[in-house]
Design a protein around this motif. Sequence first.
Motif, PDB file in Angstrom:
ATOM      1  N   THR A  89       0.843  -1.209   0.000  1.00 44.35           N
ATOM      2  CA  THR A  89       0.000   0.000   0.000  1.00 44.35           C
ATOM      3  C   THR A  89       0.877   1.258   0.000  1.00 44.35           C
ATOM      4  O   THR A  89       0.486   2.291  -0.524  1.00 44.35           O
ATOM      5  CB  THR A  89      -0.964   0.013   1.203  1.00 44.35           C
ATOM      6  N   VAL A 107      -5.385   4.065   1.864  1.00 44.34           N
ATOM      7  CA  VAL A 107      -5.507   2.843   1.061  1.00 44.34           C
ATOM      8  C   VAL A 107      -5.266   1.648   1.975  1.00 44.34           C
ATOM      9  O   VAL A 107      -4.300   1.633   2.753  1.00 44.34           O
ATOM     10  CB  VAL A 107      -4.502   2.843  -0.109  1.00 44.34           C
ATOM     11  N   ALA A 109      -5.293  -2.698   2.111  1.00 47.36           N
ATOM     12  CA  ALA A 109      -5.309  -3.911   1.284  1.00 47.36           C
ATOM     13  C   ALA A 109      -5.732  -5.097   2.141  1.00 47.36           C
ATOM     14  O   ALA A 109      -5.346  -5.202   3.304  1.00 47.36           O
ATOM     15  CB  ALA A 109      -3.931  -4.169   0.693  1.00 47.36           C
ATOM     16  N   GLN A 112      -1.190  -8.091   1.062  1.00 46.76           N
ATOM     17  CA  GLN A 112      -0.062  -7.519   0.313  1.00 46.76           C
ATOM     18  C   GLN A 112       0.852  -8.665  -0.102  1.00 46.76           C
ATOM     19  O   GLN A 112       1.166  -9.540   0.707  1.00 46.76           O
ATOM     20  CB  GLN A 112       0.739  -6.561   1.181  1.00 46.76           C
TER      21      GLN A 112
END
Length: 319
Positions: A89, A107, A109, A112
């Motif tokens: 991110t 942001v 996620a 990852q």
Amino acid sequence: MSEKTILEILKDNKDKLVSGSEIAKQLNITRSYVNKKVKELIENGYDIKTVDRSGYIYISEVRVLNATLIKEKLNKKKEVIILDEVDSTNNYLKNLAKNSTINNIIVIACKQNGGRGRLGRNFISTKNTGIYMSILIRPDISMEIAKKITCLVSVATSKAIDKITKLDTQIKWVNDLYLNGKKICGILTEGSTSIEQNIMEYLVIGIGINCYHQDFNEELIKKATTIEDEGDMIISRNELISEIANQIDYYLETIETNKFMEEYIKKSFIIGKKVELQRGNIKMNVKVIDINQNGELVVVDEQNEKQVFSSGEITRMVI
Ligand code: BTN
């Protein structure tokens, strides 16, 4: 047939057993398709119990990331993006920052595949077991003050976790958060500066938190833990993400007062301890005597000389 419809049927029957064939019949789909979709829902964080051969029980969605829920609890408006999978991110937001003027965006996620830690390390980011988030800001602050942001983010994140979990996280200089002697959170702050103007162009604050139980490998199990394991609780990542952003905003507004540094020092568990400090390839045993108002480590070395360090890594506690 959309997974939402299967989800709706399960939700309508919360805590009750619904058979796969019942769902398949209602939606005119196959039993195996229902099975596949329920598996996906579970992967996305829905708490659905699979009862062997009989069916499914919908329990809760406390583990599901939801941008609307995050936005609702933000004190200051921000864009919130949730990605299913990304390398990192931080990388995502650094690219965005370089190629646009976007500001104030979070942001997150679910997973990852190239999560990065400090000093070039990996940050393991297994699907939906943790928070993998980055915030892009463009603060109007000098380089001198920007250097302290790492400490500010550590305090803000630590306070946010404490507020949501009622646990007592501690800080290991510079920016690792610990619970009961094991790491639960790492922070990686990256930025770009305008040297001519002596100001920050942008800052990407990356935060990784181990939330739900996961089977760490042999090496990590000794060093890392999760909120679920230490607190015996399943927190809502949405609530924690909003609280972290709110705490960061709060401390950023008052950054000039250095108030966060008092809190940082109070939460640091290495003051007064003997530790091994690594700087580059050099390791040394030192006794930490203080953390100063710049967030620097004040130590006494083996020759009894006082030294002050602004960077480095505490690799272990010396008994
Ligand atoms: C560390 O422990 O050394 C820092 C870990 C930072 C991990 C976070 S997860 C979100 C963001 N994206 C990354 O690639 N790293 C940070």
